[in-house]
Motif scaffolding. Sequence first.
Motif, short mmCIF file in Angstrom:
data_model
loop_
_atom_site.label_atom_id
_atom_site.label_comp_id
_atom_site.label_asym_id
_atom_site.label_seq_id
_atom_site.Cartn_x
_atom_site.Cartn_y
_atom_site.Cartn_z
N SER A 18 35.99 25.70 17.39
CA SER A 18 36.40 26.71 16.41
C SER A 18 37.88 27.04 16.52
CB SER A 18 35.56 27.98 16.57
OG SER A 18 35.78 28.60 17.83
N VAL A 19 38.47 26.89 17.72
CA VAL A 19 39.89 27.19 17.90
C VAL A 19 40.66 25.91 18.20
CG1 VAL A 19 39.45 29.54 18.69
CG2 VAL A 19 39.63 27.70 20.36
N SER A 20 41.94 25.93 17.87
CA SER A 20 42.76 24.72 17.88
C SER A 20 43.14 24.29 19.29
CB SER A 20 44.04 24.95 17.07
OG SER A 20 44.84 23.80 17.05
N LEU A 21 43.21 22.96 19.48
CA LEU A 21 43.72 22.38 20.72
C LEU A 21 45.21 22.09 20.64
CD1 LEU A 21 40.53 21.48 20.66
CD2 LEU A 21 41.24 20.04 22.54
N THR A 22 45.80 22.13 19.45
CA THR A 22 47.23 21.86 19.31
C THR A 22 48.05 22.95 19.96
OG1 THR A 22 46.92 20.62 17.25
CG2 THR A 22 49.12 21.53 17.67
N SER A 23 48.92 22.56 20.88
CA SER A 23 49.73 23.54 21.60
C SER A 23 50.86 24.04 20.69
CB SER A 23 50.31 22.91 22.87
OG SER A 23 50.93 23.89 23.66
N MET A 24 50.97 25.38 20.59
CA MET A 24 51.97 26.02 19.73
C MET A 24 52.96 26.77 20.62
SD MET A 24 49.46 27.49 16.72
CE MET A 24 50.86 28.03 15.70
N VAL A 25 54.15 26.21 20.74
CA VAL A 25 55.18 26.75 21.64
C VAL A 25 56.43 27.10 20.84
CG1 VAL A 25 56.62 26.31 23.65
CG2 VAL A 25 54.27 25.41 23.57
N TRP A 26 56.94 28.32 21.07
CA TRP A 26 58.21 28.75 20.50
C TRP A 26 59.27 28.72 21.60
CZ3 TRP A 26 56.15 33.84 17.87
CH2 TRP A 26 55.35 33.51 16.77
N GLY A 81 39.83 25.09 13.58
CA GLY A 81 40.40 26.00 12.58
C GLY A 81 41.03 27.19 13.26
N ASP A 82 40.73 28.40 12.79
CA ASP A 82 41.07 29.69 13.41
C ASP A 82 42.50 30.15 13.22
OD1 ASP A 82 40.73 32.00 15.36
OD2 ASP A 82 42.15 30.78 16.48
N ILE A 83 43.49 29.27 13.37
CA ILE A 83 44.88 29.71 13.50
C ILE A 83 45.58 29.89 12.15
CG2 ILE A 83 45.84 27.39 13.73
CD1 ILE A 83 46.86 30.60 15.66
N HIS A 84 44.89 29.59 11.04
CA HIS A 84 45.43 29.80 9.69
C HIS A 84 46.67 28.95 9.42
CE1 HIS A 84 43.61 34.17 9.84
NE2 HIS A 84 42.74 33.23 10.18
N SER A 85 46.68 27.76 9.98
CA SER A 85 47.75 26.80 9.71
C SER A 85 47.19 25.40 9.91
CB SER A 85 48.96 27.04 10.61
OG SER A 85 48.60 26.94 11.98
#
Length: 703
Positions: A519-527, A577-581
Amino acid sequence: MSQKLHRRTILQCIAAVAASTAFGCSPDEDDSPAPLTPSPEHFPQSVASGDPRSDSVVLWTRAVDPQRPDSATPLSLQVGTDAGLATLVLELGDLQAMPAHDHALKVKVTNLKPRTTYYYRFIYEQDGKRYASPVGRTRTAPAQGENVPVRFVFASCQDFIGRYYNTWQYLLQRDEDLDFVVFLGDYIYETTGDTSFQTPDEARKVSFSDTASALPLGGGQYHAAAALSNYRDIYKTLRSDRHLQRMHERYPFIVVWDDHEFSDDSWGSTATYSDGRANERSDERKRNAEQAFFEYIPLDTTQSGAGAIDVDSTPRYPDTRIYRDFDYGKHLRLLLTDYRTYRPDHLIPENAYPGTVVMDDTALGEAGVATVLTSDDYAYVDIDAPEYAEQKAVLQQVYGKLALDAGLDAGAATAQAGEHVRGKLALLYVNQVLAQVSATTISPTDKPRGLAYAHMGKTDLFGQLGSRYIVVKQTYDLYSGWRYAKSLRASENALGDTQEAWLREKVRSDNTWKVVVSSVSLTSMVWNLSDLTDVPANLRTRFYFNVDQWDGFPNKRAELLQYLRDNNVRNALFISGDIHSSHASVEGGVPTLTAPAISSTSVKEMAGAAVLAAGFPADSSVYRRVVTDMESTLRANNPGIAFTNAEAHGFVVLEVRADEALATFHLIPNSEVKTNYANQPEALAGKFTHKALRVRDGALTDA
């Protein structure tokens, strides 16, 4: 048979044949049934189907007689192979839509043929009249080993409030030939107008019939579902939308939940609305949410036999099990996982005291970084030592005041101050607090070094920043890795032992593709803000954007991906899904695809509001890096990302074949979500763009 079956014949057949097993029977020529009248009034949420297998499917409806709202609604079910239902394979009577289940009914139909399209409807007979539901269409899975491609849509996050399901409308217009739809979670949103992201309008709002049983939030500005009736009200409201109804009428759905089916950013039966100000565990609320989900979603989690599915016999929290798998011919094994039910709390609690040292000098030595974290920023003291009595008293006073300001009563504030302001505390935080009230600070010279919550971005007593969102990557990775080892992996046991063992076994199947639903993304999102000289020094670092998703459990994620590599699991693919992107990336050698939201606020819009609220205007470098150029920022800090779009809504069509998988993102700008295209369908197609990707040999390329 090709002839319609009459009511008396139905009862004769039922007496002779097992309930809801596919069959034919000869009609009784002397018993002519009354004509059928389509009646949305009696079937206000239409029909739906789900959990299709090669020989079975679950059919759903909600049937209520407005003249008898408190009575059971007797129903019959017809299933056939043509849209007009002239050729029936089943006609089943003696079904009851019970008020105890909000008049929702699920029926499992068995003994069906593989990869076959079936049509169905429910019928209510009263006072000599027969009222019919819309005719639904469904499709069974191909037989095990059948060499056919499989094509499906995956999607998530369909907030209803103030928003329109233009995405579903567009998919219906395309009339895609799909085997099924995977819904990845957040089928509902549990609030009636959360001011942080929902703006109700008269046409798109959710109201509770029993507001007194709901949770008041935002100072009473809106409510969250708590009672069973609250959750049911949300499902009924969403399923009043004609586009969503038509989606369910046209395609079978395979559904898993995320958090909003119960409560935002939840874990187990614990909610997070108060950010740690109160204990929000509620097993009863969790079970209410689950019961409504099981009533309204056409799924079978208990391997039910043929006939009406008894929702009351479906285990609920903590014995819930919704993880399950589907075998779709030779080329697809679909594995649905449950990320919410068994997972532990977030590694940094919302009420974590920023100064608390979680890794002392001994722990830093165990982690092999004692010679790295040597600056004065990591100095700490034992605040309980007699020489710091004055400072401890000041810190507790400040804590008490901040806790009162945050809404705690005097007794709770005092108790919390005593619980948290003790033991090993980081001077980075302690001295900032002491300096703000002109108290004597403590020299860091010759003090031991350690890691505190403040070093991971936690600055407030209660809050999601530095807890669930925006945490410092370097220190979080250090702490999470050390804690993972010390806890024998329990700190990140996201799936629970039983589910993880199940997944490890099932993913080694012989199917060409092993598609794992998370349900939640495995793609790492780093700023990465480390090179921005015009921002405060404490922001010049790399941040995880969201540690409620798999970035929050990086060691477990790495372990699972390593398992796939070590066991030569070919063609594993994660969808989420989950992250709206939208994301398409390769994580640890495994491709992962993340669907955008159907209608929920885009991640770029949410981030923009947060950055503005933090005091960084739209022309600042922080806003540019984090919001305006979010996609390039994410790609620069995760070389595995092949595609990302942080602003659009939409869905993904995925086709798995013998040698490759093709994924096509269908995207519409977030700005269109509040426009109702129901009366202007010809304008909708031009609003969409598309991105096609090929998945092959563990790589993602443009298609």
